[in-house]
Design a protein around this motif. Structure first.
Motif, PDB file in Angstrom:
ATOM      1  N   ILE A  92       0.842  -1.203   0.000  1.00 20.31           N
ATOM      2  CA  ILE A  92       0.000   0.000   0.000  1.00 20.31           C
ATOM      3  C   ILE A  92       0.881   1.259   0.000  1.00 20.31           C
ATOM      4  O   ILE A  92       0.637   2.214  -0.747  1.00 20.31           O
ATOM      5  N   MET A  93       1.893   1.235   0.825  1.00 14.93           N
ATOM      6  CA  MET A  93       2.770   2.385   0.895  1.00 14.93           C
ATOM      7  C   MET A  93       3.466   2.626  -0.439  1.00 14.93           C
ATOM      8  O   MET A  93       3.608   3.786  -0.880  1.00 14.93           O
ATOM      9  N   LYS A  94       3.864   1.548  -1.102  1.00 17.73           N
ATOM     10  CA  LYS A  94       4.558   1.700  -2.395  1.00 17.73           C
ATOM     11  C   LYS A  94       3.599   2.251  -3.442  1.00 17.73           C
ATOM     12  O   LYS A  94       3.995   3.072  -4.290  1.00 17.73           O
ATOM     13  N   LEU A  95       2.365   1.828  -3.408  1.00 18.53           N
ATOM     14  CA  LEU A  95       1.424   2.238  -4.444  1.00 18.53           C
ATOM     15  C   LEU A  95       1.004   3.713  -4.286  1.00 18.53           C
ATOM     16  O   LEU A  95       0.563   4.328  -5.270  1.00 18.53           O
ATOM     17  N   PHE A  96       1.121   4.256  -3.101  1.00 18.17           N
ATOM     18  CA  PHE A  96       0.729   5.649  -2.910  1.00 18.17           C
ATOM     19  C   PHE A  96       1.918   6.613  -3.026  1.00 18.17           C
ATOM     20  O   PHE A  96       1.799   7.784  -2.695  1.00 18.17           O
ATOM     21  N   HIS A  97       3.008   6.107  -3.483  1.00 15.35           N
ATOM     22  CA  HIS A  97       4.189   6.948  -3.720  1.00 15.35           C
ATOM     23  C   HIS A  97       4.724   6.682  -5.112  1.00 15.35           C
ATOM     24  O   HIS A  97       4.462   5.657  -5.732  1.00 15.35           O
ATOM     25  N   GLU A  98       5.441   7.631  -5.602  1.00 10.28           N
ATOM     26  CA  GLU A  98       6.073   7.471  -6.902  1.00 10.28           C
ATOM     27  C   GLU A  98       7.246   6.494  -6.774  1.00 10.28           C
ATOM     28  O   GLU A  98       7.858   6.392  -5.704  1.00 10.28           O
ATOM     29  N   PRO A  99       7.636   5.857  -7.853  1.00 11.43           N
ATOM     30  CA  PRO A  99       7.004   5.860  -9.170  1.00 11.43           C
ATOM     31  C   PRO A  99       5.833   4.869  -9.244  1.00 11.43           C
ATOM     32  O   PRO A  99       5.657   4.034  -8.362  1.00 11.43           O
ATOM     33  N   THR A 100       5.049   4.968 -10.329  1.00 15.84           N
ATOM     34  CA  THR A 100       3.915   4.067 -10.545  1.00 15.84           C
ATOM     35  C   THR A 100       4.431   2.698 -10.999  1.00 15.84           C
ATOM     36  O   THR A 100       5.254   2.609 -11.910  1.00 15.84           O
ATOM     37  N   MET A 101       3.906   1.639 -10.361  1.00 17.40           N
ATOM     38  CA  MET A 101       4.308   0.269 -10.704  1.00 17.40           C
ATOM     39  C   MET A 101       3.383  -0.270 -11.793  1.00 17.40           C
ATOM     40  O   MET A 101       2.164  -0.107 -11.708  1.00 17.40           O
ATOM     41  N   ILE A 102       3.961  -0.908 -12.767  1.00 17.35           N
ATOM     42  CA  ILE A 102       3.148  -1.432 -13.873  1.00 17.35           C
ATOM     43  C   ILE A 102       2.775  -2.908 -13.664  1.00 17.35           C
ATOM     44  O   ILE A 102       1.745  -3.372 -14.148  1.00 17.35           O
ATOM     45  N   MET A 103       3.591  -3.647 -12.913  1.00 21.22           N
ATOM     46  CA  MET A 103       3.299  -5.041 -12.545  1.00 21.22           C
ATOM     47  C   MET A 103       4.025  -5.366 -11.250  1.00 21.22           C
ATOM     48  O   MET A 103       4.936  -4.636 -10.833  1.00 21.22           O
ATOM     49  N   ILE A 104       3.627  -6.513 -10.633  1.00 18.80           N
ATOM     50  CA  ILE A 104       4.244  -6.955  -9.391  1.00 18.80           C
ATOM     51  C   ILE A 104       4.963  -8.285  -9.623  1.00 18.80           C
ATOM     52  O   ILE A 104       4.406  -9.218 -10.216  1.00 18.80           O
ATOM     53  N   LEU A 105       6.212  -8.373  -9.152  1.00 19.51           N
ATOM     54  CA  LEU A 105       6.980  -9.628  -9.157  1.00 19.51           C
ATOM     55  C   LEU A 105       7.038 -10.159  -7.730  1.00 19.51           C
ATOM     56  O   LEU A 105       7.500  -9.469  -6.829  1.00 19.51           O
ATOM     57  N   GLY A 106       6.609 -11.426  -7.528  1.00 17.02           N
ATOM     58  CA  GLY A 106       6.621 -12.003  -6.195  1.00 17.02           C
ATOM     59  C   GLY A 106       5.355 -11.612  -5.457  1.00 17.02           C
ATOM     60  O   GLY A 106       4.400 -11.090  -6.068  1.00 17.02           O
ATOM     61  N   PRO A 107       5.335 -11.773  -4.154  1.00 18.12           N
ATOM     62  CA  PRO A 107       6.305 -12.526  -3.362  1.00 18.12           C
ATOM     63  C   PRO A 107       5.989 -14.013  -3.408  1.00 18.12           C
ATOM     64  O   PRO A 107       5.229 -14.471  -4.263  1.00 18.12           O
ATOM     65  N   GLY A 108       6.542 -14.792  -2.467  1.00 27.86           N
ATOM     66  CA  GLY A 108       6.242 -16.213  -2.405  1.00 27.86           C
ATOM     67  C   GLY A 108       5.818 -16.596  -1.018  1.00 27.86           C
ATOM     68  O   GLY A 108       5.502 -15.755  -0.173  1.00 27.86           O
ATOM     69  N   GLY A 109       5.817 -17.904  -0.761  1.00 29.45           N
ATOM     70  CA  GLY A 109       5.513 -18.386   0.567  1.00 29.45           C
ATOM     71  C   GLY A 109       4.099 -18.076   0.997  1.00 29.45           C
ATOM     72  O   GLY A 109       3.136 -18.155   0.224  1.00 29.45           O
ATOM     73  N   ALA A 110       3.963 -17.658   2.262  1.00 31.14           N
ATOM     74  CA  ALA A 110       2.648 -17.453   2.865  1.00 31.14           C
ATOM     75  C   ALA A 110       2.106 -16.062   2.642  1.00 31.14           C
ATOM     76  O   ALA A 110       1.045 -15.715   3.167  1.00 31.14           O
ATOM     77  N   VAL A 111       2.810 -15.262   1.847  1.00 32.57           N
ATOM     78  CA  VAL A 111       2.403 -13.870   1.666  1.00 32.57           C
ATOM     79  C   VAL A 111       1.686 -13.649   0.343  1.00 32.57           C
ATOM     80  O   VAL A 111       0.864 -12.743   0.207  1.00 32.57           O
ATOM     81  N   VAL A 112       1.935 -14.477  -0.604  1.00 32.72           N
ATOM     82  CA  VAL A 112       1.483 -14.223  -1.957  1.00 32.72           C
ATOM     83  C   VAL A 112      -0.029 -14.103  -2.061  1.00 32.72           C
ATOM     84  O   VAL A 112      -0.553 -13.311  -2.863  1.00 32.72           O
ATOM     85  N   ASP A 113      -0.784 -14.865  -1.273  1.00 34.45           N
ATOM     86  CA  ASP A 113      -2.232 -14.833  -1.407  1.00 34.45           C
ATOM     87  C   ASP A 113      -2.809 -13.479  -1.023  1.00 34.45           C
ATOM     88  O   ASP A 113      -3.728 -12.953  -1.676  1.00 34.45           O
ATOM     89  N   LEU A 114      -2.269 -12.842   0.043  1.00 33.07           N
ATOM     90  CA  LEU A 114      -2.758 -11.521   0.446  1.00 33.07           C
ATOM     91  C   LEU A 114      -2.449 -10.472  -0.614  1.00 33.07           C
ATOM     92  O   LEU A 114      -3.286  -9.622  -0.934  1.00 33.07           O
ATOM     93  N   ILE A 115      -1.254 -10.543  -1.171  1.00 27.80           N
ATOM     94  CA  ILE A 115      -0.871  -9.589  -2.217  1.00 27.80           C
ATOM     95  C   ILE A 115      -1.743  -9.802  -3.451  1.00 27.80           C
ATOM     96  O   ILE A 115      -2.183  -8.850  -4.104  1.00 27.80           O
ATOM     97  N   ALA A 116      -2.025 -11.100  -3.768  1.00 28.90           N
ATOM     98  CA  ALA A 116      -2.826 -11.401  -4.947  1.00 28.90           C
ATOM     99  C   ALA A 116      -4.262 -10.940  -4.799  1.00 28.90           C
ATOM    100  O   ALA A 116      -4.938 -10.647  -5.787  1.00 28.90           O
ATOM    101  N   GLU A 117      -4.748 -10.858  -3.565  1.00 27.61           N
ATOM    102  CA  GLU A 117      -6.099 -10.351  -3.347  1.00 27.61           C
ATOM    103  C   GLU A 117      -6.135  -8.820  -3.363  1.00 27.61           C
ATOM    104  O   GLU A 117      -7.163  -8.229  -3.715  1.00 27.61           O
ATOM    105  N   THR A 118      -5.025  -8.193  -3.023  1.00 27.95           N
ATOM    106  CA  THR A 118      -4.970  -6.727  -2.966  1.00 27.95           C
ATOM    107  C   THR A 118      -4.668  -6.111  -4.319  1.00 27.95           C
ATOM    108  O   THR A 118      -5.227  -5.055  -4.680  1.00 27.95           O
TER     109      THR A 118
END
Length: 848
Positions: A92-118
């Motif tokens: 969230i912090m990265k998305l509200f600051h420059e620069p604008t991200m065009i795609m996301i790489l990662g993460p893995g493990g037990a975190v990926v599902d939360l990021i994939a839902e967000t």
């Protein structure tokens, strides 16, 4: 090559290849999950492996003119420390600051599902490279997620292909109760149903010992032979130990596991509480199969990055990590090539999207609110298809990678690669160097196979008996030709050649019956066997009647001629004998027609108890015999046996009664009698044996039947025709008269020249009868005179008899002289002997 890459990398670090003024920046947000471990970023394995891999790919892409020309890819990496909540906060912090991200790489493990839902909230497409969870394939929950690693669900098509390759259409599954494995099992069961593969049993293998044993006992209850186990390594070890203790291993069983990345994962650990040894677990694991994801392209495949082998890529990667980060160990994780290919997948999708954007718009115009541009990105990501350093990269409709799955087998205690499943072609390419091996040399089967085995006459026996029968038929034809050619010769004519022809025809039918009996059980088509069933009954019955009936009628003629003294009433010709044989045939035809109408013969299959294969204990044979039968078969056969048995017994009686008859005109009567004895003996031996044998003993039954028929038929032909042929070759075909004959009681006599034919003999006999009547009258007169008292000087009774008998010569000629004879010059015949023995039987020449 390594020094050249190092030099090129150094130049890139200092100068770059794309001017900031000419190229626009596109940012890929790199997230590397490190959990709660407070480590220094530059010493972390992610920076030694994943981050260098991503940056190495970005630099290669930025140096190419065919991918994203006019753009520079960049990756402002972000180390996530603190768990799942911290990961979302960083995003969230990265998305509200420059620069604008065009795609996301990662993460893995037990975190990926939360990021994939967000990420979908911001229209961001996400590429992950280090998680296997099949739950991430749910497009409803994770609509924009793509994976460059094969998830666990991707292994299921490989398992289906494996089952289909070996013809296993029954399988049992057992899985850990963890959500990851239950999801895999659910998907697998669905695919098994689509492939028409029966799931014998499917259950959870949880932590509760009671439930574990319940599921395992269920595997035994359904007799599962092929078992797919989906569970963590420590649970697998429990399962393997149970399998050993219950004997579910060896040539009859196959265990298929979801492979683990750790080597020798099945070896017991100190923390395991097992009641079996490592060696015993090794016995269960031997020849078992597991599937693992493929992390590299095959040797010799040159992908989009230009590396022609895994070693070439690793050398370049190690040099890059050491030069840029000073990393002492870059081969820290197997996910490195997957992260490298994730960057290429993003770049290729963006490159294709740039060509589809409306005029005046570029990738740099992307914003988180731009759902139309995101749709273009998504569509081109689904179309991605290239050969990366980890192999072919392509995505299915759920975002899972359709790569290659390695199939491994435990051989001699080691896991070796025996093949690869190519998801694109949906086929397995087996290894030429290390193909699958099986205990006993053959793969196990999914169940005890029940194979129908038709009981047939063995080929060797069938060919032997058919050949002998064929040879016998040839001799029948030769005898028939001989009988026809010399039918006018007296030695043939006196033995009734037409009856002999009928006998030969019956013998041909008997030989033909052998062929039909052998072929009925061995023909391929049931309709042919059906007609053979009917034909062989008719041919066998009719053949017996023709052959034995001909012999019986000829024996009966000899008996009939010698049992009566009033010979003028017995004139037996050939047509009488043919009428007798014809009556026998008529009774047979009526009987067989009644059988066919009332209880027709049908072809039925008789099944017998199962038999185990002596070489394989997982195969059962179901013996099956094609039988010619009817509802009341035994009754019909009983009638046939009884009628033919009575005929044989009567024939034996006739043969015995005429055993001493030796007459030139009936020159084969004795041989015919021997034939009747032969038929009786072979029938008495063969019929009981055939009926007492088990129906499965088809070879023995057929052999006994064939031998009996061949012996009976061949002996009959030899006894009837060989003497005639021998006599014809040595003495010609005319009868040599000896002048001897046998009467009914067997006393011999001599026939004079005046009795050379039966007409002259008959005349002489009539004349003798008249003279006997005259003598009887004279004897009566003498008796009267003796009783008179006044005639004491008359001749005595004995003298009168001598005088009267003197008129009849013993040799059969008459005397009309009144010359007196003394008792010493003329042989005296008692009256009783004269009445019984002087009457000779007339032998009527009956042939045409």
């Amino acid at each position: 090559m390594r020094w050249f890459l190092s030099l090129l990398l150094g130049l890139e670090l200092f100068t770059g290849t794309r001017s900031e003024g000419r190229a626009k920046d596109l940012f890929l947000y790199g997230m590397f999950d490190q959990g709660n471990s407070p480590v220094t970023a530059r010493k972390d394995p992610a920076y030694q492996g994943l981050l260098p891999a991503c940056e190495m790919a970005i630099e290669q892409i930025n140096n190419r003119s065919d991918i994203l020309p006019g753009y520079n890819l960049k990756i402002p990496d972000d180390m996530i420390m603190g768990g799942r909540a911290v990961a979302v906060y960083h995003l969230i912090m990265k998305l509200f600051h420059e620069p604008t991200m065009i795609m996301i790489l990662g993460p893995g493990g037990a975190v990926v599902d939360l990021i994939a839902e967000t990420a979908p909230i911001f229209n961001l497409i996400q590429l992950t490279f280090s998680t296997y969870s099949p739950a991430l394939s749910d497009r409803q929950t994770y609509p924009f997620l793509f994976k460059t690693i094969q998830t666990d669900n991707v292994h299921n098509p490989a398992r289906i292909a494996l089952l289909q390759h070996f013809g296993w259409d029954k399988v049992a599954t057992i899985q850990d109760t963890d959500d990851r494995f239950t999801t895999i099992a659910s998907n697998l069961n669905e695919l098994l149903g689509e492939a028409n593969i029966t799931v014998q049993s499917s259950g959870g293998f949880g932590k509760d010992v009671t439930s574990q044993l319940s599921q395992l006992e269920n595997l035994k209850a359904v007799d599962a032979r092929i078992v797919i186990a989906l569970m963590a390594p420590h649970q697998c070890r429990k399962l393997l130990c149970w399998a050993y203790n219950n004997g579910m291993y060896g040539s009859r069983y196959l265990w298929i596991f979801n492979g683990a990345l750790r080597e020798n994962w099945w070896k017991p650990r100190k923390s395991d509480t097992l009641d079996c040894t490592a060696e015993e677990i090794d016995q269960v694991m031997e020849y078992s199969i597991s599937t693992e994801p493929s992390f590299f392209a095959d040797e010799g495949e040159q992908g989009i990055a230009g590396y022609s082998s895994p070693n070439d890529y690793w050398e370049a990667h190690v040099d890059y990590a050491r030069l840029k980060y000073g990393a002492p160990e870059a081969k820290s994780t197997v996910y490195v090539p997957l992260a490298f290919d994730a960057v290429y997948a993003a770049a290729l999708a963006l490159n294709a999207s740039a060509a589809e954007l409306p005029a005046g718009r570029g990738l740099e115009d992307w914003s988180y609110e731009d759902s139309s541009m995101r749709s273009v990105f998504f569509r081109n990501m689904e179309k991605t298809n290239f050969l990366g350093v980890s192999g072919p990269v392509r995505f299915d409709k759920t975002g899972d990678r359709l790569g290659r799955i390695i199939i491994k087998q435990i051989q001699d205690g080691k896991a070796v690669e025996v093949g690869k499943f190519h998801a694109y072609e949906k086929k397995i390419i087996w290894s030429d160097t290390t193909p699958p091996k099986w205990k006993g040399g053959q793969p196990p089967v999914d169940e005890v196979r029940k194979i129908t085995r038709e009981i047939r006459v063995s080929d060797g026996l069938l060919y032997t008996m058919v050949s002998l029968a064929g040879l016998g038929m040839i001799f029948c034809l030769l005898f028939l030709a001989f009988n026809f050619k010399f039918r006018e010769k007296r030695v043939i004519k006196m033995s009734s050649p037409r009856l002999n022809n009928a006998l030969i025809l019956g013998c041909i039918f008997a030989y033909l019956a052998i062929i039909l009996f052998g072929l009925t059980e061995n023909v391929a088509e049931s309709n042919q066997a059906f007609y053979m069933c009917k034909a062989r009954v008719w041919i066998m019955v009719v053949g017996f009647t023709l052959a034995f009936g001909s012999m019986f009628s000829k024996t009966w003629r000899v008996y009939a001629l010698f049992r009566h003294t009033k010979v003028e009433k017995k004139v037996i010709k050939d047509f009488h004998l043919f009428a007798m044989v014809g009556s026998f045939l008529l009774m047979d035809v009526v009987f067989l027609m009644l059988w066919e109408v009332l209880d027709p013969i049908t072809m039925q299959r008789e099944k017998f108890p199962e038999e185990e294969d002596p070489n394989r204990n997982d195969v059962l044979y179901l013996p099956e015999l094609r039988r010619c039968t009817s509802d009341y078969l035994m009754y019909w056969l009983g009638i046939i046996y009884a009628s033919k048995g009575i005929l044989i017994l009567f024939g034996i009686f006739l043969a015995w009664e005429t055993r001493k008859v030796q007459i030139p005109e009936l020159n084969d009567s004795k041989q015919i009698g021997l034939c009747v004895y032969n038929v009786m003996i072979m029938s008495a031996v063969g019929v009981p044996i055939i009926n007492l044998l088990d129906s499965q003993q088809l070879d023995i039954s057929f052999a006994v039947l064939s031998v009996c028929i061949i012996v009976c038929t061949s002996t009959t032909l030899a006894l009837v025709f060989v003497p005639k042929i021998w006599q014809g070759l040595r003495h010609g075909f005319e009868i040599q008269r000896s002048g001897k004959f046998l009467t009914r009681k067997g006393s011999s006599g001599t026939v004079t020249n005046g009795c050379d034919d039966h007409i002259s003999c008959k005349k002489e006999i009539i004349l003798l009868k008249n003279q006997i009547n005259v003598l009887n009258k004279e004897i009566m007169e003498i008796r009267k005179r003796k009783g008179s008292k006044g005639d004491r000087n008359g001749p005595s009774l004995s003298q009168a008899i001598v005088i009267s008998a003197d008129r009849l010569s013993v040799n059969g000629s008459t005397s009309t002289s009144n010359t007196k004879s003394t008792a010493g010059s003329t042989k005296s015949l008692p009256l009783k002997d004269m009445n019984n023995d002087i009457e000779m039987q007339v032998i009527k020449e009956t042939s045409a």
